[in-house]
Design an enzyme around this catalytic site. Sequence first.
Site, PDB file in Angstrom:
ATOM      1  N   SER A 176       0.858  -1.198   0.000  1.00  0.00           N
ATOM      2  CA  SER A 176       0.000   0.000   0.000  1.00  0.00           C
ATOM      3  C   SER A 176       0.886   1.238   0.000  1.00  0.00           C
ATOM      4  O   SER A 176       2.010   1.205   0.507  1.00  0.00           O
ATOM      5  CB  SER A 176      -0.855   0.011   1.265  1.00  0.00           C
ATOM      6  OG  SER A 176      -1.415   1.286   1.480  1.00  0.00           O
ATOM      7  N   TYR A 189      -2.138  -1.105  10.408  1.00  0.00           N
ATOM      8  CA  TYR A 189      -2.280  -1.557   9.016  1.00  0.00           C
ATOM      9  C   TYR A 189      -1.058  -1.148   8.188  1.00  0.00           C
ATOM     10  O   TYR A 189      -0.474  -1.985   7.479  1.00  0.00           O
ATOM     11  CB  TYR A 189      -3.555  -0.954   8.426  1.00  0.00           C
ATOM     12  CG  TYR A 189      -3.731  -1.095   6.927  1.00  0.00           C
ATOM     13  CD1 TYR A 189      -4.354  -2.222   6.377  1.00  0.00           C
ATOM     14  CD2 TYR A 189      -3.305  -0.093   6.044  1.00  0.00           C
ATOM     15  CE1 TYR A 189      -4.534  -2.342   5.006  1.00  0.00           C
ATOM     16  CE2 TYR A 189      -3.487  -0.205   4.675  1.00  0.00           C
ATOM     17  CZ  TYR A 189      -4.101  -1.331   4.163  1.00  0.00           C
ATOM     18  OH  TYR A 189      -4.277  -1.441   2.803  1.00  0.00           O
TER      19      TYR A 189
HETATM   20  P1  NAD Z   1     -11.471  -6.153  -0.534  1.00  0.00           P
HETATM   21  O1  NAD Z   1     -12.166  -6.058   0.771  1.00  0.00           O
HETATM   22  O2  NAD Z   1     -12.284  -6.156  -1.777  1.00  0.00           O
HETATM   23  O3  NAD Z   1     -10.547  -7.457  -0.567  1.00  0.00           O
HETATM   24  C1  NAD Z   1      -9.916  -7.988   0.545  1.00  0.00           C
HETATM   25  C2  NAD Z   1     -10.325  -9.443   0.707  1.00  0.00           C
HETATM   26  O4  NAD Z   1      -9.496 -10.070   1.671  1.00  0.00           O
HETATM   27  C3  NAD Z   1     -11.740  -9.651   1.231  1.00  0.00           C
HETATM   28  O5  NAD Z   1     -12.653  -9.777   0.178  1.00  0.00           O
HETATM   29  C4  NAD Z   1     -11.664 -10.917   2.078  1.00  0.00           C
HETATM   30  O6  NAD Z   1     -12.319 -12.028   1.528  1.00  0.00           O
HETATM   31  C5  NAD Z   1     -10.170 -11.207   2.137  1.00  0.00           C
HETATM   32  N1  NAD Z   1      -9.765 -11.492   3.504  1.00  0.00           N
HETATM   33  C6  NAD Z   1      -9.642 -10.623   4.536  1.00  0.00           C
HETATM   34  N2  NAD Z   1      -9.277 -11.281   5.652  1.00  0.00           N
HETATM   35  C7  NAD Z   1      -9.166 -12.598   5.313  1.00  0.00           C
HETATM   36  C8  NAD Z   1      -8.853 -13.783   6.039  1.00  0.00           C
HETATM   37  N3  NAD Z   1      -8.553 -13.757   7.346  1.00  0.00           N
HETATM   38  N4  NAD Z   1      -8.873 -14.962   5.373  1.00  0.00           N
HETATM   39  C9  NAD Z   1      -9.178 -15.020   4.053  1.00  0.00           C
HETATM   40  N5  NAD Z   1      -9.476 -13.929   3.317  1.00  0.00           N
HETATM   41  C10 NAD Z   1      -9.479 -12.733   3.953  1.00  0.00           C
HETATM   42  O7  NAD Z   1     -10.428  -4.946  -0.549  1.00  0.00           O
HETATM   43  P2  NAD Z   1      -9.307  -4.447  -1.590  1.00  0.00           P
HETATM   44  O8  NAD Z   1      -9.258  -2.980  -1.410  1.00  0.00           O
HETATM   45  O9  NAD Z   1      -9.461  -5.016  -2.926  1.00  0.00           O
HETATM   46  O10 NAD Z   1      -7.983  -5.022  -0.909  1.00  0.00           O
HETATM   47  C11 NAD Z   1      -7.047  -5.823  -1.600  1.00  0.00           C
HETATM   48  C12 NAD Z   1      -5.657  -5.452  -1.155  1.00  0.00           C
HETATM   49  O11 NAD Z   1      -5.346  -4.125  -1.591  1.00  0.00           O
HETATM   50  C13 NAD Z   1      -5.431  -5.451   0.356  1.00  0.00           C
HETATM   51  O12 NAD Z   1      -4.156  -6.021   0.619  1.00  0.00           O
HETATM   52  C14 NAD Z   1      -5.395  -3.980   0.710  1.00  0.00           C
HETATM   53  O13 NAD Z   1      -4.630  -3.720   1.867  1.00  0.00           O
HETATM   54  C15 NAD Z   1      -4.739  -3.423  -0.534  1.00  0.00           C
HETATM   55  N6  NAD Z   1      -4.922  -1.982  -0.712  1.00  0.00           N
HETATM   56  C16 NAD Z   1      -6.153  -1.464  -0.979  1.00  0.00           C
HETATM   57  C17 NAD Z   1      -6.282  -0.087  -1.134  1.00  0.00           C
HETATM   58  C18 NAD Z   1      -7.619   0.544  -1.451  1.00  0.00           C
HETATM   59  O14 NAD Z   1      -7.694   1.783  -1.460  1.00  0.00           O
HETATM   60  N7  NAD Z   1      -8.661  -0.216  -1.710  1.00  0.00           N
HETATM   61  C19 NAD Z   1      -5.167   0.746  -1.014  1.00  0.00           C
HETATM   62  C20 NAD Z   1      -3.932   0.176  -0.733  1.00  0.00           C
HETATM   63  C21 NAD Z   1      -3.805  -1.185  -0.586  1.00  0.00           C
END
Ligand code: NAD
Length: 282
Positions: A176, A189
């Site tokens: 991130s 986080y």
């Molecule tokens: P999202 O909620 O769509 O996806 C995250 C998924 O992780 C969830 O759908 C869930 O099923 C899974 N998950 C969480 N805990 C779990 C567990 N204990 N066991 C199994 N599965 C689990 O969110 P996203 O934004 O697509 O996130 C994807 C990645 O991108 C993450 O690593 C997040 O930190 C990173 N990220 C997102 C952003 C943003 O702005 N959306 C920014 C920086 C980084």
Amino acid sequence: MKKPDKFPKQNQPQPGKQNQMQPEPEVIRENYRGSNKLKNKIALITGGDSGIGRSVAVHFAREGADIAIVYLSEDEDANKTKKMIVKEGQQCLLIKGDLKEEDFCKEAIDKCKDQFGGLNVLVNNAAMQFPKDSLKEIDGNQLRKTFETNIYPYFFITKAALEYLNDGDSIINTSSVTAYRGSEHLLDYSSTKGAIVSFTRSLSQTLAKKNIRVNGVAPGPIWTPLIPATFDDVSDFGQDTPLGRAGQPSELGPAYVFLACEDSSYITGQFIHINGGEMISG
Ligand code: NAD
Ligand code: MG
């Protein structure tokens, strides 16, 4: 002047909560053309049910890969992703469970191997966040949960995956922008996201002699279910980036394709910064 981070919710996030996901995130651009960059490859994507992981899954499928998706509890989201993959003409295996458990991580890899006969690309992507105003508000339970969800599984599942990964295969980790510039409301986080950067660099050195490449993506503000599930006010989400808007998952998928396929054959231990233009070092 830079706007402060979003005002955090006091409640715990509800992963997969879709009711505030308006507009619907764009998963893949209609005009994205696959060119068999991942033909006959098998990819496992954690958190592939929604958001960035779903976009990666559909891009990989359009490039010819079969996909295993690991998700926590969101059956509806996972089934929707599966349908999208099948529509691309590829197979999809859904694996539901908690990545915090080492046994489950191993089981997930074994199920993928049983179904598809192997594994070529591992995408570590699942995560949670629990925004808090100050360090004082982060109790031991939250701290453990954040680290056990966001970084422990990278060790567990990667260890299991290494049984099957070979010369030319690759691992892609989702960090991130908060790892690089910090985040006022996401102290725990952002710490796990920094750990992911170091994990990626160290593992890339360990696996270089086997020609297994380890890279990552460091997203900025991307419109996914994680965002309305964890922040109260999303009205100006991403507005403070140089490009002045949040990114769509469809703008992430192609970078994962690049890191997964032969196009990036001389790149390991690196991150691609998809963050709307924010300058970060490293
Ligand atoms: P999202 O909620 O769509 O996806 C995250 C998924 O992780 C969830 O759908 C869930 O099923 C899974 N998950 C969480 N805990 C779990 C567990 N204990 N066991 C199994 N599965 C689990 O969110 P996203 O934004 O697509 O996130 C994807 C990645 O991108 C993450 O690593 C997040 O930190 C990173 N990220 C997102 C952003 C943003 O702005 N959306 C920014 C920086 C980084
Ligand atoms: Mg989800």
